[in-house]
Design an enzyme around this catalytic site. Structure first.
Site, mmCIF file in Angstrom:
data_model
loop_
_atom_site.group_PDB
_atom_site.id
_atom_site.type_symbol
_atom_site.label_atom_id
_atom_site.label_comp_id
_atom_site.label_asym_id
_atom_site.label_seq_id
_atom_site.Cartn_x
_atom_site.Cartn_y
_atom_site.Cartn_z
ATOM 1 N N HIS A 154 9.130 0.618 -4.706
ATOM 2 C CA HIS A 154 9.776 1.890 -4.321
ATOM 3 C C HIS A 154 10.542 2.394 -5.550
ATOM 4 C CE1 HIS A 154 11.438 4.895 -1.785
ATOM 5 N NE2 HIS A 154 12.290 4.183 -1.043
ATOM 6 N N ASP A 162 7.965 8.266 -10.581
ATOM 7 C CA ASP A 162 8.658 7.284 -11.423
ATOM 8 C C ASP A 162 8.049 7.175 -12.818
ATOM 9 O OD1 ASP A 162 10.541 6.467 -9.472
ATOM 10 O OD2 ASP A 162 8.928 5.430 -8.439
ATOM 11 N N HIS A 185 0.434 5.960 -4.702
ATOM 12 C CA HIS A 185 1.402 6.467 -3.735
ATOM 13 C C HIS A 185 0.840 6.295 -2.339
ATOM 14 C CE1 HIS A 185 4.300 9.068 -1.754
ATOM 15 N NE2 HIS A 185 5.058 8.835 -2.801
HETATM 16 N N1 COA Z 1 -1.886 -0.279 -10.039
HETATM 17 C C1 COA Z 1 -3.112 -0.809 -9.810
HETATM 18 N N2 COA Z 1 -3.760 -0.652 -8.651
HETATM 19 C C2 COA Z 1 -3.180 0.057 -7.688
HETATM 20 C C3 COA Z 1 -1.916 0.641 -7.861
HETATM 21 C C4 COA Z 1 -1.264 0.448 -9.085
HETATM 22 N N3 COA Z 1 -0.045 0.980 -9.304
HETATM 23 N N4 COA Z 1 -1.562 1.303 -6.729
HETATM 24 C C5 COA Z 1 -2.575 1.131 -5.885
HETATM 25 N N5 COA Z 1 -3.533 0.382 -6.439
HETATM 26 C C6 COA Z 1 -4.802 -0.037 -5.829
HETATM 27 C C7 COA Z 1 -4.518 -1.143 -4.847
HETATM 28 O O1 COA Z 1 -4.587 -2.417 -5.452
HETATM 29 C C8 COA Z 1 -5.633 -0.921 -3.834
HETATM 30 O O2 COA Z 1 -6.808 -1.460 -4.373
HETATM 31 P P1 COA Z 1 -7.866 -2.219 -3.421
HETATM 32 O O3 COA Z 1 -8.291 -1.176 -2.437
HETATM 33 O O4 COA Z 1 -8.908 -2.658 -4.373
HETATM 34 O O5 COA Z 1 -7.094 -3.339 -2.790
HETATM 35 C C9 COA Z 1 -5.783 0.588 -3.807
HETATM 36 O O6 COA Z 1 -5.286 1.056 -5.053
HETATM 37 C C10 COA Z 1 -5.023 1.256 -2.670
HETATM 38 O O7 COA Z 1 -3.667 0.923 -2.791
HETATM 39 P P2 COA Z 1 -2.752 0.443 -1.584
HETATM 40 O O8 COA Z 1 -2.119 -0.858 -1.937
HETATM 41 O O9 COA Z 1 -3.502 0.498 -0.299
HETATM 42 O O10 COA Z 1 -1.684 1.546 -1.549
HETATM 43 P P3 COA Z 1 -0.369 1.526 -0.694
HETATM 44 O O11 COA Z 1 -0.275 2.839 -0.064
HETATM 45 O O12 COA Z 1 -0.261 0.344 0.208
HETATM 46 O O13 COA Z 1 0.742 1.304 -1.809
HETATM 47 C C11 COA Z 1 2.206 1.747 -3.567
HETATM 48 C C12 COA Z 1 1.362 2.331 -2.451
HETATM 49 C C13 COA Z 1 3.084 2.840 -4.135
HETATM 50 C C14 COA Z 1 3.110 0.631 -2.994
HETATM 51 C C15 COA Z 1 1.284 1.164 -4.648
HETATM 52 O O14 COA Z 1 0.492 2.214 -5.174
HETATM 53 C C16 COA Z 1 2.046 0.466 -5.753
HETATM 54 O O15 COA Z 1 2.417 -0.697 -5.610
HETATM 55 N N6 COA Z 1 2.330 1.162 -6.890
HETATM 56 C C17 COA Z 1 3.071 0.599 -7.979
HETATM 57 C C18 COA Z 1 4.554 0.673 -7.715
HETATM 58 C C19 COA Z 1 5.095 2.074 -7.811
HETATM 59 O O16 COA Z 1 4.843 2.799 -8.750
HETATM 60 N N7 COA Z 1 5.899 2.430 -6.810
HETATM 61 C C20 COA Z 1 6.526 3.741 -6.727
HETATM 62 C C21 COA Z 1 5.970 4.495 -5.573
HETATM 63 S S1 COA Z 1 6.577 6.164 -5.528
#
Ligand code: COA
Length: 378
Positions: A225, A315, A264
């Site tokens: 987050h 971010d 996201h």
């Molecule tokens: N880096 C690499 N891969 C990513 C990624 C990232 N930052 N964000 C998503 N993915 C991939 C996931 O591994 C997943 O791959 P898969 O389908 O092969 O398993 C796919 O994209 C879908 O992602 P998912 O985990 O379902 O998205 P989510 O909605 O559950 O999670 C976040 C959203 C924001 C938690 C996630 O994108 C993340 O952890 N981002 C990094 C942290 C971040 O920047 N947070 C700030 C958010 S505003």
């Protein structure tokens, strides 16, 4: 529902509408976000953070008179108590500033004369006090941890001027103040994200504003987050040189590792706030005369899009923007707190106005019911 049939589980509450809200609207299909009906980009370019804060709470932008009164009222509330200053000086010097501000807000709840009053007018007054005092507490904790003297708030300063002066001891040039203000506006509110939902959940039990905001801060700290803005800058520094960016990200792909600042839950084709923040981060790079971080960012974003079809979130440009403004990395998420207090508290007030205890169900997967064996038989 048949008790033996496993219901559909919405892990992470993906796609669940948990309530209605009139504070903001995310439209992922058009990558847009509005606060009370106004596009964030429009607000960021044309308003101050104070105007947007007023909008989030009151539902309408202030006129000149209302804005002046709001600024005067909140500027007069910036000081924190001598007791809180003393407590802050006792914090471990290596405490993370997010833990410091979480503890400071909790302490403010001990002192606030209206903590227990959860009526709407009292909640709003407390929200404004927190808005005014949070930068002071962040700065006091930061400066104490660095052995620097505390800077007193200046009621004549704008929100942005005050934040810089309290934390860094000086007011920067207008371009820097504008970039900071833009980041505050973009960070202020974002529907039912994890920390806002946490604040609403705490409120739903009838608990008070300070408790809800303390919990919101705890939630925001996580790297999935708000903590991502710090993680982004650690990434950029670890890479250090644009020439190494492609190799670095390839190794992340090889290890199936997350790249912070990307992805996201709601936006899948781009975060509405990124272009505006990137524009101001680039301005910061020009002002400071250091294009390294934005150049590495550009390469990472290109690779992520090409290889993974994943876009950056807010971010991603906010991290280097804060770094270029002169803030140390552990202050990035606390700065986010100083902004998001507005959205959190607007939601706390909205939740309280039409409350129902938030209490979902869990599908049990543990052992079948069994008798407790005597101690000697275990
Ligand atoms: N880096 C690499 N891969 C990513 C990624 C990232 N930052 N964000 C998503 N993915 C991939 C996931 O591994 C997943 O791959 P898969 O389908 O092969 O398993 C796919 O994209 C879908 O992602 P998912 O985990 O379902 O998205 P989510 O909605 O559950 O999670 C976040 C959203 C924001 C938690 C996630 O994108 C993340 O952890 N981002 C990094 C942290 C971040 O920047 N947070 C700030 C958010 S505003």
């Amino acid at each position: 529902m048949n008790e033996t049939t496993k219901p559909e589980i919405y892990k992470g509450l993906v796609g669940v509408y948990a309530d209605v809200s009139a504070v903001s609207k995310v439209m992922p299909e058009t990558n847009s976000l509005t606060y009370r009906g106004y596009a964030v980009q429009d607000l960021a370019e044309n308003c101050s953070f104070e105007e947007v804060s007023y909008l989030l709470w009151e539902g309408e932008l202030p006129n000149a008179q209302q804005l002046a009164a709001f600024k005067a009222e909140t500027a007069a509330e910036r000081e924190i108590s001598p007791a809180l200053h003393r407590v802050i000086r006792e914090f471990p010097k290596d405490a993370h500033p997010m833990d410091a501000i979480r503890t400071a807000v909790s302490f403010m709840g001990l002192e606030d004369p209206e903590t227990a009053d959860v009526s709407q007018p009292a909640q709003y007054r407390k929200a404004k006090r927190l808005f005014a005092k949070i930068p002071t507490a962040i700065a006091a904790a930061y400066r104490a941890s660095r052995g620097l003297p505390v800077v007193a708030p200046n009621p004549a300063h704008s929100f942005a001027e005050n934040a810089f002066n309290l934390i860094l001891g000086k007011v920067p040039q207008p371009e820097v103040l504008k970039a900071f203000d833009v980041s505050m506006i973009l960070y202020a509110e974002h529907t039912f994200n994890a920390s806002t939902y946490t604040a609403r959940l705490v409120t739903s039990s009838g608990a008070d504003m300070h408790g809800a905001i303390t919990a919101g801060i705890a939630s925001l700290k996580g790297p999935l987050h708000g903590g991502a803005n710090e993680a982004v800058m650690h990434t950029l520094k670890e890479i250090g040189d644009p020439k190494l960016a492609k190799e670095w990200i390839q190794s992340r792909f090889d290890h199936k590792a997350l790249v912070m600042g990307f992805g996201h839950r709601v936006y899948k084709t781009g975060d509405s706030r990124v272009p505006t923040m990137r524009k101001y981060a680039e301005k910061m790079a020009e002002v400071v005369g250091d294009k390294t971080w934005m150049e590495i960012s550009r390469i990472l974003a290109g690779e992520m899009l090409e290889k993974k079809n994943i876009h950056p979130n807010l971010d991603f440009p906010a991290g280097p923007a804060y770094y270029l403004m002169g803030f140390e990395i552990p202050l990035f998420t606390p700065i986010f707190v100083a902004s998001r207090i507005t959205g959190w508290s607007a939601h706390v007030i909205e939740q309280g106005a039409d409350n129902r205890l938030i209490r979902p169900l869990s599908w049990y997967t543990g052992p079948e019911q069994r008798p407790v064996p005597p101690l000697s038989a275990r």
